[in-house]
Design a protein around this motif. Sequence first.
Motif, PDB file in Angstrom:
ATOM      1  N   ARG A  56      -0.678   7.270   0.084  1.00  0.00           N
ATOM      2  CA  ARG A  56      -0.030   6.268   0.690  1.00  0.00           C
ATOM      3  C   ARG A  56      -1.112   5.763   1.708  1.00  0.00           C
ATOM      4  O   ARG A  56      -1.829   4.083   1.911  1.00  0.00           O
ATOM      5  CB  ARG A  56       1.688   6.300   2.061  1.00  0.00           C
ATOM      6  CG  ARG A  56       2.064   6.050   1.485  1.00  0.00           C
ATOM      7  CD  ARG A  56       3.265   5.421   1.240  1.00  0.00           C
ATOM      8  NE  ARG A  56       2.741   4.209  -0.427  1.00  0.00           N
ATOM      9  CZ  ARG A  56       2.447   3.274  -1.131  1.00  0.00           C
ATOM     10  NH1 ARG A  56       3.387   2.459  -0.131  1.00  0.00           N
ATOM     11  NH2 ARG A  56       2.536   2.886  -2.506  1.00  0.00           N
ATOM     12  N   LEU A  57      -1.987   7.448   1.982  1.00  0.00           N
ATOM     13  CA  LEU A  57      -3.736   6.401   2.883  1.00  0.00           C
ATOM     14  C   LEU A  57      -4.404   5.835   1.758  1.00  0.00           C
ATOM     15  O   LEU A  57      -4.844   4.973   2.199  1.00  0.00           O
ATOM     16  CB  LEU A  57      -4.358   8.121   2.779  1.00  0.00           C
ATOM     17  CG  LEU A  57      -5.540   8.088   3.182  1.00  0.00           C
ATOM     18  CD1 LEU A  57      -5.525   8.010   4.994  1.00  0.00           C
ATOM     19  CD2 LEU A  57      -6.132   9.760   3.023  1.00  0.00           C
ATOM     20  N   SER A  58      -4.747   6.286   0.495  1.00  0.00           N
ATOM     21  CA  SER A  58      -5.177   4.651  -0.248  1.00  0.00           C
ATOM     22  C   SER A  58      -4.235   3.597  -0.167  1.00  0.00           C
ATOM     23  O   SER A  58      -5.500   2.635  -0.373  1.00  0.00           O
ATOM     24  CB  SER A  58      -4.657   5.608  -1.068  1.00  0.00           C
ATOM     25  OG  SER A  58      -5.755   6.602  -1.621  1.00  0.00           O
ATOM     26  N   TYR A  59      -3.058   3.477  -0.641  1.00  0.00           N
ATOM     27  CA  TYR A  59      -2.321   2.044  -0.742  1.00  0.00           C
ATOM     28  C   TYR A  59      -2.940   1.150   0.854  1.00  0.00           C
ATOM     29  O   TYR A  59      -3.616   0.012   0.372  1.00  0.00           O
ATOM     30  CB  TYR A  59      -0.726   1.922  -1.046  1.00  0.00           C
ATOM     31  CG  TYR A  59      -0.132   1.516  -1.501  1.00  0.00           C
ATOM     32  CD1 TYR A  59      -0.183   0.273  -2.489  1.00  0.00           C
ATOM     33  CD2 TYR A  59      -0.180   0.819  -0.197  1.00  0.00           C
ATOM     34  CE1 TYR A  59       0.079  -0.368  -2.604  1.00  0.00           C
ATOM     35  CE2 TYR A  59       1.414  -0.413  -0.604  1.00  0.00           C
ATOM     36  CZ  TYR A  59       1.044  -1.196  -1.061  1.00  0.00           C
ATOM     37  OH  TYR A  59       1.621  -2.449  -1.945  1.00  0.00           O
ATOM     38  N   PHE A  60      -1.904   1.791   1.450  1.00  0.00           N
ATOM     39  CA  PHE A  60      -2.072   0.907   2.684  1.00  0.00           C
ATOM     40  C   PHE A  60      -3.844   1.205   3.474  1.00  0.00           C
ATOM     41  O   PHE A  60      -4.266  -0.405   4.125  1.00  0.00           O
ATOM     42  CB  PHE A  60      -1.872   2.016   4.084  1.00  0.00           C
ATOM     43  CG  PHE A  60       0.178   0.983   3.716  1.00  0.00           C
ATOM     44  CD1 PHE A  60       0.144   0.066   4.311  1.00  0.00           C
ATOM     45  CD2 PHE A  60       0.855   2.036   3.170  1.00  0.00           C
ATOM     46  CE1 PHE A  60       1.220  -0.083   4.662  1.00  0.00           C
ATOM     47  CE2 PHE A  60       1.934   1.585   2.396  1.00  0.00           C
ATOM     48  CZ  PHE A  60       2.692   0.353   3.439  1.00  0.00           C
ATOM     49  N   GLY A  61      -4.856   2.068   2.656  1.00  0.00           N
ATOM     50  CA  GLY A  61      -6.083   1.823   2.967  1.00  0.00           C
ATOM     51  C   GLY A  61      -6.740   0.385   2.337  1.00  0.00           C
ATOM     52  O   GLY A  61      -7.570  -0.509   2.377  1.00  0.00           O
ATOM     53  N   ILE A  62      -6.743  -0.162   1.469  1.00  0.00           N
ATOM     54  CA  ILE A  62      -6.338  -1.795   0.121  1.00  0.00           C
ATOM     55  C   ILE A  62      -5.422  -2.488   1.047  1.00  0.00           C
ATOM     56  O   ILE A  62      -6.106  -3.050   1.335  1.00  0.00           O
ATOM     57  CB  ILE A  62      -5.977  -0.712  -0.627  1.00  0.00           C
ATOM     58  CG1 ILE A  62      -7.428   0.141  -1.503  1.00  0.00           C
ATOM     59  CG2 ILE A  62      -6.084  -2.171  -1.536  1.00  0.00           C
ATOM     60  CD1 ILE A  62      -7.007   0.032  -2.769  1.00  0.00           C
TER      61      ILE A  62
END
Length: 597
Positions: A56-62
């Motif tokens: 989720r860190l990666s996904y919402f960072g995008i």
Amino acid sequence: MEHNKVDTKLQESSYDDQQKWVLDSSLDSRGGVPVRARTGAWRAALFVIANEFSERLSYFGIVTSLVVYLTTILHQDLKMAVRNANYWSGVTTLMPLLGGFVADAYLGRYATVLLATIIYLMGLILLTLSWFIPGLKACNQEICVEPRKAHEIAFFIAIYLISIGTGGHKPSLESFGADQFEDGHPEERKMKMSYFNWWSTGLCAGVLTAVTVIVYIEDRIGWGVAGIILTVVMATSLLIFLMGRPFYRYRAPTGSPLTPMLQVFVAAISKRHLPCPNDSSLLHELSREEYTKGRFLSSTNNLKFLDKAAIIENRGSKNAMAEKESPWKLATVTKVEELKLLINMIPIWFFTLAFGICATQGTTFFIKQAIIMDRHIGHNFIVPPSSMFALVALSMIIFLTFYEKLLVPILRRVTGNERGISILKRIGTGMVFSLTTMIIAALIERKRLDYTKQHHMALSVIWLAPQFIVIGIADALTLVGLQEYFYDQVPDSMRSLGIAFYLSVIGAASFVNNFLITVTDRLAEEISGKSLFGKDLNSSRLDRFYWTLAALTAVNICFFVIVAKRYTYKSVQSSLAVADGGDDVETASAGNTSKYT
């Protein structure tokens, strides 16, 4: 007397076995029956939740910076940027339907998570390299008038690789985590009810970190540096997930879950001329010795036509014996009920789309509003626009903790339901909060337009806080409720697909949101001669779009209440009675259908 003593010893032996071993068709890492004290429960679920944090860190960072990236780096106009963001979000949240099917039918959840994580990492690596390899950079100059086509192609390939990775990762990981708790064990069953709340808390922690730390790095240091951090974190989480391997409980793939559903339809249609018996005990069901995987379901009174698939013709004859050997001619009560569960889910899925449309505004138009507002805090610090989404994550974490620790215990005492309130009531309550969000957003957008026109300056971004906070509460109720509903109410063999159904609500809503943008824009042009969406928000009437969503959500809630009142929850049989105030109805034996409330 002797016979009673033997029965008592057998019952005690059965209870001791249930306490020592996990007898729900799970396997340990060596392929044997799992020992309860060494596998599963929170000792395994924590590895899973840690992995979800990084994803989720990666996904919402995008995703929270996607509209910003498309408008500032790729120089797309507002309508095109929002449309591309919605398309990507839609594909990303519909891909789990394929990933969940593959996990349940062929690869298994653990293997699917590993494969999906590798594909996800490939996307992150390509996204990062597009900022460091000279031929893939957006521009060589400091000020970029038009980005290179190579960068645009690499960017879209990277984010759609991430979509494919998410498609396998998201449904498999969440259902794999829930598999660590046995439904038939009273203590673990209660843990599973808490699991979805703590899963969402870990998810929100990842979101919060993404929209504060990662977004700040993207805004102030560089997109490439942010990409390096996301790639390293994702690779580390993969190693952590692998470390938990000895503690996990595994479920073997069971083949296509759709074939048994089709078999029930074929058998029911072939016996359409037969009267349906009033006594469900006359319907075909396997014995407990024959049925080694999954749980028995009790016959329910809805969709009675499908019960004909379980009617044994010419009972006692040779034809009846031959009929039992063909699942296309005769289905079990459990298979019939599993098909009923899926059919009953269709209206629930459909009437939660309006909520999904409201939720998508948080990462599109809400962020775009923040971009053109005054984001100064003090004299020196400027809040990155995507960081406003931190309010959604914070409100979710605070509300979920409040809900789990305070509200649920109180509601359990009041209602007698193990969950506090039923899953559908939780979902419906969240939908009311999403309606409130759209009303607040419409009023604040109107105020922003008037303020900008009168004072020729931007309104403070603090005014957006209420709509971000309220949609966070709505997410805590409805999104978490949908996760639990689709995992809990699907057939046991389709639980990865169940999580995919929940994600598909947001995916389908993203496409419907695009459709609504187009339709409302054309209607506004025909009625007033002026487009609803201009080149920027100051020349748009976003408030009217929000009012449209509020009206649609209000009407949708009315239909959802009607459907929810008529809904029949899964009715599970158990050889050992389990006190259950939840939404599954546990029964003590095949012939006993009393509810434990």
